[in-house]
Design a protein around this motif. Structure first.
Motif, PDB file in Angstrom:
ATOM      1  N   ASP A 121       9.035   9.788 -15.433  1.00  0.00           N
ATOM      2  CA  ASP A 121      10.282  10.219 -16.203  1.00  0.00           C
ATOM      3  C   ASP A 121      10.600  11.489 -16.622  1.00  0.00           C
ATOM      4  O   ASP A 121      11.274  12.189 -16.462  1.00  0.00           O
ATOM      5  CB  ASP A 121      10.587   8.818 -16.989  1.00  0.00           C
ATOM      6  N   ASN A 122       9.343  12.019 -17.438  1.00  0.00           N
ATOM      7  CA  ASN A 122       9.704  13.139 -18.065  1.00  0.00           C
ATOM      8  C   ASN A 122       9.720  14.495 -17.037  1.00  0.00           C
ATOM      9  O   ASN A 122      10.382  15.440 -17.372  1.00  0.00           O
ATOM     10  CB  ASN A 122       8.460  13.502 -19.163  1.00  0.00           C
ATOM     11  N   LEU A 123       8.972  14.185 -16.119  1.00  0.00           N
ATOM     12  CA  LEU A 123       9.014  15.276 -15.003  1.00  0.00           C
ATOM     13  C   LEU A 123      10.586  15.284 -14.377  1.00  0.00           C
ATOM     14  O   LEU A 123      11.050  16.286 -14.318  1.00  0.00           O
ATOM     15  CB  LEU A 123       7.883  15.119 -14.100  1.00  0.00           C
ATOM     16  N   PHE A 124      10.953  14.171 -14.091  1.00  0.00           N
ATOM     17  CA  PHE A 124      12.493  13.989 -13.459  1.00  0.00           C
ATOM     18  C   PHE A 124      13.508  14.676 -14.421  1.00  0.00           C
ATOM     19  O   PHE A 124      14.391  15.319 -13.991  1.00  0.00           O
ATOM     20  CB  PHE A 124      12.811  12.641 -13.139  1.00  0.00           C
ATOM     21  N   ALA A 125      13.138  14.323 -15.895  1.00  0.00           N
ATOM     22  CA  ALA A 125      13.913  15.068 -17.071  1.00  0.00           C
ATOM     23  C   ALA A 125      13.988  16.489 -16.741  1.00  0.00           C
ATOM     24  O   ALA A 125      15.119  17.149 -16.979  1.00  0.00           O
ATOM     25  CB  ALA A 125      13.527  14.579 -18.420  1.00  0.00           C
ATOM     26  N   VAL A 126      12.794  17.222 -16.585  1.00  0.00           N
ATOM     27  CA  VAL A 126      12.658  18.728 -16.560  1.00  0.00           C
ATOM     28  C   VAL A 126      13.751  19.118 -15.339  1.00  0.00           C
ATOM     29  O   VAL A 126      14.338  19.996 -15.209  1.00  0.00           O
ATOM     30  CB  VAL A 126      11.401  19.347 -16.416  1.00  0.00           C
ATOM     31  N   ILE A 127      13.267  18.322 -14.066  1.00  0.00           N
ATOM     32  CA  ILE A 127      14.059  18.912 -12.952  1.00  0.00           C
ATOM     33  C   ILE A 127      15.532  18.572 -13.032  1.00  0.00           C
ATOM     34  O   ILE A 127      16.244  19.477 -12.666  1.00  0.00           O
ATOM     35  CB  ILE A 127      13.474  18.143 -11.688  1.00  0.00           C
ATOM     36  N   ILE A 128      16.062  17.503 -13.482  1.00  0.00           N
ATOM     37  CA  ILE A 128      17.224  17.433 -13.843  1.00  0.00           C
ATOM     38  C   ILE A 128      17.991  18.093 -14.709  1.00  0.00           C
ATOM     39  O   ILE A 128      19.320  18.655 -14.419  1.00  0.00           O
ATOM     40  CB  ILE A 128      17.556  15.725 -14.230  1.00  0.00           C
ATOM     41  N   GLY A 129      17.331  18.444 -15.927  1.00  0.00           N
ATOM     42  CA  GLY A 129      17.705  19.484 -16.751  1.00  0.00           C
ATOM     43  C   GLY A 129      17.829  20.868 -16.323  1.00  0.00           C
ATOM     44  O   GLY A 129      18.960  21.416 -16.409  1.00  0.00           O
ATOM     45  N   MET A 130      17.130  21.274 -15.363  1.00  0.00           N
ATOM     46  CA  MET A 130      17.247  22.684 -14.584  1.00  0.00           C
ATOM     47  C   MET A 130      18.619  22.586 -13.746  1.00  0.00           C
ATOM     48  O   MET A 130      19.340  23.613 -13.795  1.00  0.00           O
ATOM     49  CB  MET A 130      16.098  22.831 -13.597  1.00  0.00           C
ATOM     50  N   GLY A 131      18.683  21.547 -12.885  1.00  0.00           N
ATOM     51  CA  GLY A 131      20.096  21.545 -12.303  1.00  0.00           C
ATOM     52  C   GLY A 131      21.164  21.577 -13.326  1.00  0.00           C
ATOM     53  O   GLY A 131      22.193  22.246 -13.069  1.00  0.00           O
ATOM     54  N   PHE A 132      21.151  20.861 -14.103  1.00  0.00           N
ATOM     55  CA  PHE A 132      22.181  20.823 -15.374  1.00  0.00           C
ATOM     56  C   PHE A 132      22.473  22.286 -15.914  1.00  0.00           C
ATOM     57  O   PHE A 132      23.533  22.907 -15.927  1.00  0.00           O
ATOM     58  CB  PHE A 132      21.744  19.895 -16.174  1.00  0.00           C
ATOM     59  N   GLY A 133      21.315  22.779 -16.350  1.00  0.00           N
ATOM     60  CA  GLY A 133      21.326  24.295 -16.716  1.00  0.00           C
ATOM     61  C   GLY A 133      21.997  25.311 -15.840  1.00  0.00           C
ATOM     62  O   GLY A 133      22.858  25.978 -16.221  1.00  0.00           O
ATOM     63  N   PHE A 134      21.464  25.238 -14.556  1.00  0.00           N
ATOM     64  CA  PHE A 134      21.756  26.158 -13.597  1.00  0.00           C
ATOM     65  C   PHE A 134      23.342  25.930 -13.276  1.00  0.00           C
ATOM     66  O   PHE A 134      24.140  26.925 -13.198  1.00  0.00           O
ATOM     67  CB  PHE A 134      21.056  25.858 -12.243  1.00  0.00           C
ATOM     68  N   ALA A 135      23.840  24.554 -13.197  1.00  0.00           N
ATOM     69  CA  ALA A 135      25.038  24.424 -12.827  1.00  0.00           C
ATOM     70  C   ALA A 135      26.089  24.942 -14.028  1.00  0.00           C
ATOM     71  O   ALA A 135      27.270  25.488 -13.690  1.00  0.00           O
ATOM     72  CB  ALA A 135      25.526  22.995 -12.820  1.00  0.00           C
ATOM     73  N   LEU A 136      25.809  24.648 -15.108  1.00  0.00           N
ATOM     74  CA  LEU A 136      26.521  25.464 -16.357  1.00  0.00           C
ATOM     75  C   LEU A 136      26.568  26.776 -16.446  1.00  0.00           C
ATOM     76  O   LEU A 136      27.702  27.230 -16.432  1.00  0.00           O
ATOM     77  CB  LEU A 136      26.031  24.698 -17.623  1.00  0.00           C
ATOM     78  N   GLU A 137      25.265  27.183 -16.335  1.00  0.00           N
ATOM     79  CA  GLU A 137      25.418  28.785 -16.570  1.00  0.00           C
ATOM     80  C   GLU A 137      26.196  29.524 -15.243  1.00  0.00           C
ATOM     81  O   GLU A 137      26.842  30.509 -15.511  1.00  0.00           O
ATOM     82  CB  GLU A 137      24.124  29.222 -16.615  1.00  0.00           C
ATOM     83  N   SER A 138      25.638  28.874 -14.069  1.00  0.00           N
ATOM     84  CA  SER A 138      26.297  29.792 -12.821  1.00  0.00           C
ATOM     85  C   SER A 138      27.994  29.520 -12.891  1.00  0.00           C
ATOM     86  O   SER A 138      28.682  30.307 -12.178  1.00  0.00           O
ATOM     87  CB  SER A 138      25.750  29.106 -11.626  1.00  0.00           C
TER      88      SER A 138
END
Lengths: 175, 197
Positions: B16-33
């Motif tokens: 679950d924590n690995l999924f958290a990192v990957i999902i977080g990366m998508g979240f951060g990318f979407a916001l910043e871009s």
């Protein structure tokens, strides 16, 4: 891709950005059964820090003891890992879209110092409110809306409704 | 696979924590871009010169709501395994009002301040530092707010039940409302004086 700016950075189309955000929010629920968040990781970090520095105090606090102390591991938490991902994802985006540089962004009508003072105060006020509302714009409002939570919708309306009025009060900082 | 996948036991919770990192990366990318690392772009919504927040936020809300409802219809998501933000009316409203004030002062929300920090915005980092202070102050003064925090619990109340309609019909109206806002935002943005930032 649009709006190439003077400094060479550019942005994704906002609707495409929204779809990407929505897909990852969907995946968060589909895979992990929960929404996205940000303030929760700050809460866990604060609880963990207090628990290390003053464990007796944390154990006595009705708030900290929900998250830290005993066999609870506040830093080994889904939201903490997710926030590490957020930092990495935003960093990659900054590389791709040419936005990586150190600066204080502010209106030309105010000083950097004034901007930073208001950023600090704003962060403190926002952080305080996020604990009362059990989540921020991501955790309570957006993630709540994805699963049609009534509380999520109420928080969203309260945040944006107030911000429209408050932005007018603080307009000299922005326009 | 019926979601949530972690609760179904197909995948070990250790993942679950690995999924958290990957999902977080998508979240951060979407916001910043989308431009959420810029406080002046974010705050544009409140003065009408840039509605990127409205466009991104409501597009994401529609996409995720429709996706979850569709998967639920297909029997691929069990809503009872999802965390639904519980409704505490008083604290949601008062907390939301406080957050709205912080938003207009600081120009960020917690997630966007993380993105701003990641691309080197000092104001984002300072906002993030401020959040630690705010969370600490709330935690220390919790006994004062404990009553308000727990009052008026309505559990995992769904917004569609307030209107007495089905989740599907509510989401249909949400989509209509969002399209209305997107059209309105485009119209206002044309009328408002451009601001260079």
């Amino acid at each position: 891709m649009e709006k190439i700016k003077k400094d060479g950075s550019y942005y994704l189309n906002p609707y495409l950005g929204g779809v990407i955000l929505g897909v990852f929010l969907f995946l968060a629920f589909y895979i992990s059964g929960r929404g996205l968040g940000a303030s929760g990781a700050v809460k866990n970090s604060v609880a963990a820090t207090v628990n290390v520095i003053a464990p007796d105090h944390a154990a006595k606090s009705a708030y900290y003891c929900q998250f830290a102390g005993g066999d609870k591991q506040p830093m080994s938490n889904w939201l903490v890992f997710e926030v590490l991902g957020v930092l990495a994802g935003a960093f990659f985006s900054g590389i791709i879209f040419n936005r990586l540089n150190f600066k204080v962004e502010h209106s030309p009508k105010i000083t950097s110092r004034r901007r930073l003072v208001f950023a600090l105060l704003g962060g403190a006020v926002f952080g305080f409110g996020s604990q009362l509302a059990r989540g921020c714009t991501s955790g309570a409002a957006l993630s709540g809306m994805a699963v049609l939570s009534f509380g999520g919708y109420i928080t969203m309306i309260a945040i944006f409704g107030t911000a429209f009025v408050a932005a007018w009060i603080f307009r000299k900082n922005w326009i | 696979m019926i979601g949530s996948i972690i609760s179904s036991g197909i995948v070990s919770p250790a993942w679950d924590n690995l999924f958290a990192v990957i999902i977080g990366m998508g979240f951060g990318f979407a916001l910043e871009s989308s431009g959420f690392s810029s406080s002046r772009k974010i705050i544009g919504t409140f003065f009408g010169y840039d509605f990127v927040v409205v466009k991104v936020f409501f597009t994401a809300a529609i996409v995720s709501s429709l996706g979850l409802l569709y998967f639920s219809y297909l029997g691929l998501v069990d809503f009872s395994t999802l965390y639904i933000q519980p409704t505490f009316l008083t604290s949601a409203i008062v907390g939301g009002i406080i957050m709205g004030i912080g938003f207009a002062m600081g120009g960020f929300c917690p997630g966007t301040s993380l993105c701003a920090t990641a691309v080197g915005r000092i104001d984002g980092l300072v906002f993030l530092g401020g959040m630690f202070i705010g969370v600490f102050l709330f935690s220390e003064s919790f006994p004062l707010f404990e009553n308000m925090y727990y009052t008026g619990s309505e559990g995992a109340k769904m917004v569609n039940t307030v209107f007495g309609i089905s989740p599907e019909l509510f989401t249909f109206f949400l989509v209509l409302a969002a399209i209305g806002m997107f059209v309105g935002a485009g119209w206002v943005q044309k009328k408002v004086q451009k601001i260079e930032y």
